[in-house]
Design a protein around this motif. Structure first.
Motif, PDB file in Angstrom:
ATOM      1  N   ALA A   1       0.834  -1.205   0.000  1.00 49.73           N
ATOM      2  CA  ALA A   1       0.000   0.000   0.000  1.00 49.73           C
ATOM      3  C   ALA A   1       0.865   1.250   0.000  1.00 49.73           C
ATOM      4  CB  ALA A   1      -0.917  -0.002   1.216  1.00 49.73           C
ATOM      5  N   ALA A   2       1.934   1.191   0.786  1.00 54.15           N
ATOM      6  CA  ALA A   2       2.840   2.341   0.860  1.00 54.15           C
ATOM      7  C   ALA A   2       3.511   2.586  -0.475  1.00 54.15           C
ATOM      8  CB  ALA A   2       3.903   2.104   1.945  1.00 54.15           C
ATOM      9  N   CYS A   3       3.912   1.503  -1.133  1.00 52.51           N
ATOM     10  CA  CYS A   3       4.539   1.632  -2.456  1.00 52.51           C
ATOM     11  C   CYS A   3       3.555   2.218  -3.446  1.00 52.51           C
ATOM     12  CB  CYS A   3       5.016   0.265  -2.953  1.00 52.51           C
ATOM     13  SG  CYS A   3       6.493  -0.334  -2.095  1.00 52.51           S
ATOM     14  N   GLY A   4       2.315   1.770  -3.320  1.00 53.96           N
ATOM     15  CA  GLY A   4       1.273   2.285  -4.219  1.00 53.96           C
ATOM     16  C   GLY A   4       1.077   3.768  -4.023  1.00 53.96           C
ATOM     17  N   THR A   5       1.097   4.194  -2.754  1.00 56.57           N
ATOM     18  CA  THR A   5       0.938   5.614  -2.446  1.00 56.57           C
ATOM     19  C   THR A   5       2.101   6.417  -2.981  1.00 56.57           C
ATOM     20  OG1 THR A   5      -0.294   5.089  -0.446  1.00 56.57           O
ATOM     21  CG2 THR A   5       0.651   7.297  -0.591  1.00 56.57           C
ATOM     22  N   ASN A   6       3.337   5.875  -2.785  1.00 52.90           N
ATOM     23  CA  ASN A   6       4.519   6.570  -3.275  1.00 52.90           C
ATOM     24  C   ASN A   6       4.517   6.678  -4.788  1.00 52.90           C
ATOM     25  OD1 ASN A   6       5.562   6.990  -0.749  1.00 52.90           O
ATOM     26  ND2 ASN A   6       6.762   5.084  -0.717  1.00 52.90           N
ATOM     27  N   ASN A   7       4.101   5.568  -5.437  1.00 53.07           N
ATOM     28  CA  ASN A   7       4.045   5.581  -6.895  1.00 53.07           C
ATOM     29  C   ASN A   7       3.020   6.586  -7.387  1.00 53.07           C
ATOM     30  OD1 ASN A   7       6.002   3.645  -7.227  1.00 53.07           O
ATOM     31  ND2 ASN A   7       4.556   1.927  -7.283  1.00 53.07           N
ATOM     32  N   SER A   8       1.891   6.651  -6.646  1.00 52.73           N
ATOM     33  CA  SER A   8       0.832   7.588  -7.020  1.00 52.73           C
ATOM     34  C   SER A   8       1.315   9.026  -6.883  1.00 52.73           C
ATOM     35  CB  SER A   8      -0.397   7.368  -6.132  1.00 52.73           C
ATOM     36  OG  SER A   8      -1.389   8.307  -6.428  1.00 52.73           O
ATOM     37  N   ASN A   9       2.025   9.313  -5.758  1.00 52.77           N
ATOM     38  CA  ASN A   9       2.562  10.655  -5.548  1.00 52.77           C
ATOM     39  C   ASN A   9       3.595  11.008  -6.612  1.00 52.77           C
ATOM     40  OD1 ASN A   9       1.007  11.052  -3.289  1.00 52.77           O
ATOM     41  ND2 ASN A   9       2.585  10.348  -1.851  1.00 52.77           N
ATOM     42  N   HIS A  10       4.429   9.981  -6.951  1.00 52.45           N
ATOM     43  CA  HIS A  10       5.453  10.205  -7.960  1.00 52.45           C
ATOM     44  C   HIS A  10       4.819  10.537  -9.301  1.00 52.45           C
ATOM     45  CE1 HIS A  10       9.277   9.873  -9.996  1.00 52.45           C
ATOM     46  NE2 HIS A  10       8.736   9.026 -10.868  1.00 52.45           N
ATOM     47  N   LYS A  11       3.739   9.810  -9.622  1.00 55.38           N
ATOM     48  CA  LYS A  11       3.045  10.058 -10.879  1.00 55.38           C
ATOM     49  C   LYS A  11       2.444  11.463 -10.903  1.00 55.38           C
ATOM     50  CE  LYS A  11       1.877   5.246 -11.936  1.00 55.38           C
ATOM     51  NZ  LYS A  11       0.784   4.257 -12.050  1.00 55.38           N
ATOM     52  N   GLU A  12       1.882  11.884  -9.738  1.00 52.61           N
ATOM     53  CA  GLU A  12       1.296  13.221  -9.660  1.00 52.61           C
ATOM     54  C   GLU A  12       2.366  14.287  -9.832  1.00 52.61           C
ATOM     55  OE1 GLU A  12      -1.843  14.295  -9.443  1.00 52.61           O
ATOM     56  OE2 GLU A  12      -2.465  12.218  -9.727  1.00 52.61           O
ATOM     57  N   ASP A  13       3.541  14.050  -9.162  1.00 46.35           N
ATOM     58  CA  ASP A  13       4.643  15.010  -9.282  1.00 46.35           C
ATOM     59  C   ASP A  13       5.148  15.077 -10.722  1.00 46.35           C
ATOM     60  OD1 ASP A  13       4.492  15.567  -6.633  1.00 46.35           O
ATOM     61  OD2 ASP A  13       6.111  14.213  -6.026  1.00 46.35           O
ATOM     62  N   SER A  14       5.257  13.893 -11.348  1.00 48.99           N
ATOM     63  CA  SER A  14       5.735  13.854 -12.728  1.00 48.99           C
ATOM     64  C   SER A  14       4.776  14.566 -13.655  1.00 48.99           C
ATOM     65  CB  SER A  14       5.912  12.399 -13.189  1.00 48.99           C
ATOM     66  OG  SER A  14       6.879  11.754 -12.410  1.00 48.99           O
ATOM     67  N   LYS A  15       3.476  14.359 -13.386  1.00 49.39           N
ATOM     68  CA  LYS A  15       2.452  15.000 -14.207  1.00 49.39           C
ATOM     69  C   LYS A  15       2.538  16.512 -14.072  1.00 49.39           C
ATOM     70  CE  LYS A  15      -2.521  15.100 -15.075  1.00 49.39           C
ATOM     71  NZ  LYS A  15      -3.846  14.586 -14.646  1.00 49.39           N
TER      72      LYS A  15
ATOM     73  N   GLU B   1       5.236  18.246 -13.152  1.00 52.24           N
ATOM     74  CA  GLU B   1       6.477  18.697 -13.764  1.00 52.24           C
ATOM     75  C   GLU B   1       6.354  18.769 -15.279  1.00 52.24           C
ATOM     76  OE1 GLU B   1       9.464  16.071 -12.405  1.00 52.24           O
ATOM     77  OE2 GLU B   1       9.420  16.782 -10.329  1.00 52.24           O
ATOM     78  N   SER B   2       5.593  17.874 -15.863  1.00 53.63           N
ATOM     79  CA  SER B   2       5.488  17.820 -17.314  1.00 53.63           C
ATOM     80  C   SER B   2       4.687  18.988 -17.887  1.00 53.63           C
ATOM     81  CB  SER B   2       4.849  16.499 -17.749  1.00 53.63           C
ATOM     82  OG  SER B   2       3.493  16.455 -17.345  1.00 53.63           O
ATOM     83  N   THR B   3       3.936  19.680 -17.055  1.00 52.58           N
ATOM     84  CA  THR B   3       3.121  20.800 -17.547  1.00 52.58           C
ATOM     85  C   THR B   3       3.730  22.156 -17.191  1.00 52.58           C
ATOM     86  OG1 THR B   3       1.771  20.821 -15.537  1.00 52.58           O
ATOM     87  CG2 THR B   3       1.016  19.424 -17.357  1.00 52.58           C
ATOM     88  N   GLU B   4       4.874  22.154 -16.501  1.00 51.10           N
ATOM     89  CA  GLU B   4       5.520  23.396 -16.090  1.00 51.10           C
ATOM     90  C   GLU B   4       6.987  23.417 -16.488  1.00 51.10           C
ATOM     91  OE1 GLU B   4       3.087  24.767 -12.074  1.00 51.10           O
ATOM     92  OE2 GLU B   4       4.974  23.696 -11.873  1.00 51.10           O
ATOM     93  N   LYS B   5       7.515  24.627 -16.576  1.00 44.58           N
ATOM     94  CA  LYS B   5       8.945  24.795 -16.761  1.00 44.58           C
ATOM     95  C   LYS B   5       9.379  26.032 -15.985  1.00 44.58           C
ATOM     96  CE  LYS B   5       8.467  27.317 -21.152  1.00 44.58           C
ATOM     97  NZ  LYS B   5       8.762  27.292 -22.603  1.00 44.58           N
ATOM     98  N   THR B   6      10.660  26.175 -15.792  1.00 39.66           N
ATOM     99  CA  THR B   6      11.191  27.309 -15.041  1.00 39.66           C
ATOM    100  C   THR B   6      11.744  28.362 -15.997  1.00 39.66           C
ATOM    101  OG1 THR B   6      11.770  25.875 -13.176  1.00 39.66           O
ATOM    102  CG2 THR B   6      12.825  28.023 -13.267  1.00 39.66           C
ATOM    103  N   PHE B   7      11.379  29.612 -15.733  1.00 43.48           N
ATOM    104  CA  PHE B   7      11.847  30.731 -16.567  1.00 43.48           C
ATOM    105  C   PHE B   7      12.407  31.806 -15.651  1.00 43.48           C
ATOM    106  CE2 PHE B   7      11.329  34.788 -18.749  1.00 43.48           C
ATOM    107  CZ  PHE B   7      11.832  34.507 -20.010  1.00 43.48           C
ATOM    108  N   LYS B   8      13.599  32.290 -15.962  1.00 50.28           N
ATOM    109  CA  LYS B   8      14.222  33.360 -15.177  1.00 50.28           C
ATOM    110  C   LYS B   8      13.971  34.681 -15.882  1.00 50.28           C
ATOM    111  CE  LYS B   8      18.554  34.603 -12.868  1.00 50.28           C
ATOM    112  NZ  LYS B   8      19.965  34.216 -12.637  1.00 50.28           N
ATOM    113  N   ASP B   9      13.218  35.562 -15.229  1.00 46.06           N
ATOM    114  CA  ASP B   9      12.891  36.842 -15.876  1.00 46.06           C
ATOM    115  C   ASP B   9      13.887  37.921 -15.461  1.00 46.06           C
ATOM    116  OD1 ASP B   9      12.140  37.683 -13.335  1.00 46.06           O
ATOM    117  OD2 ASP B   9      10.047  38.070 -13.848  1.00 46.06           O
TER     118      ASP B   9
END
Length: 305
Positions: free
Chosen positions: A16-30, A32-40
């Protein structure tokens, strides 16, 4: 049996813990995939959408590059209505009061572009990721590249700059008999008096100084070393106005200093090296505006004997 039961319970909890970690990782990856860093230009690193769709631009200078590269904003400042080139290229786009937080909010932007001088930056940041540019820290090529980066069009910006530099070199060669080693000044009558501009504030200055490599007079170069423009009095015209003079007018605006002897006695005036330039047609230093300005100044200089 007890050991087996404990082992099974541990195994279930571990899975269950692994499932939760994997789920969190997927959310974080998702995320990250929609954002980028820009220095103004404030020096801040800002999380912005990787592919912004609803961009609100709050200063005219930063409109043209986006449009040039195929990314029309959802909102632009009302000021573009006073500039034919930008007005024509942004037809169908909402005009807003760039100082109205309510109007910006109503557009539901996913990215806001403004200046470092904008007094509402902190309020804008609560609406959407806000990128601020500072014209004192970057020139037109920097801005073009940075704006292209926001919309993932770096290759288009590089290509435009390459073609632009090629065009400027071609123009310089053709205009060499007229402009080589010559100085030029860009003036405008404003409510604050007669202003002489720096080498990077639109009105053709990027073309005349950077592109055609004409010079400022020593006095003008020194006076605008750390600012966009300097006020000049008629009695000082001889120090600030070079071999050529550009008068930036607001439509058919009357220019009082043309009626003074200080003006009439200038070598630029006597040699008819005067170019009138209407800022209501084009003024800023984005790719679209610069292309139009190039047409104007190239033709004007070619017609000077």
């Amino acid at each position: 049996m007890k050991k087996l039961a404990l082992f099974l319970i541990y195994l279930i909890l571990f899975t269950a813990a692994c499932g939760t970690n994997n789920s969190n990782h997927k959310e974080d990856s998702k995320l990250e995939s929609t954002e980028k860093t820009f220095k103004d230009d404030t020096g801040n690193e800002i999380k912005i959408p990787k592919n912004p769709k609803n961009i609100a631009v709050l200063h005219p200078t930063y409109v043209g590059a986006l449009v040039k590269f195929g990314h029309k904003p959802i909102a632009v400042p009302e000021f573009v209505n006073k500039n034919k080139v930008l007005n024509d290229s942004t037809q169908g786009i909402k005009r807003i009061d760039n100082t109205s937080i309510e109007q910006v909010t109503h557009q539901k932007p996913d990215l806001i572009i403004t200046t470092t001088q904008d007094k509402n930056i902190k309020k804008l940041q609560k609406i959407a990721p806000t990128v601020a540019f500072d014209a004192e820290k970057s020139n037109y090529k920097d801005n073009t590249q940075k704006l292209a980066t926001l919309v993932n069009e770096e290759s288009k910006a590089k290509q435009w700059i390459k073609e632009w530099d090629t065009q400027m070199a071609k123009d310089r060669k053709e205009l060499e008999p007229v402009i080589k080693e010559k100085s030029i000044s860009v003036l405008q009558q404003t409510p604050k008096g007669t202003m002489a501009f720096s080498d990077h504030l639109g009105r053709g200055t990027e073309i005349l100084y950077d592109g055609y490599r004409m010079k400022q007079t020593k006095a003008l170069a020194q006076a605008t070393k750390n600012k966009f423009a300097t006020p000049i009095n008629p009695e000082n015209f001889a120090d600030y106005i070079g071999d050529f003079a550009v008068i930036a007018t607001n439509g058919k605006q009357n220019v009082p200093f043309e009626n003074t002897n200080y003006w009439r006695n200038l070598s630029a005036v006597k040699n008819k090296n005067i170019i009138k330039f209407d800022v209501t047609i084009t003024q800023y230093n984005d790719p679209i505006s610069l292309e139009k300005q190039r047409d104007i100044f190239y033709k004007a200089l070619m017609n000077i004997k």
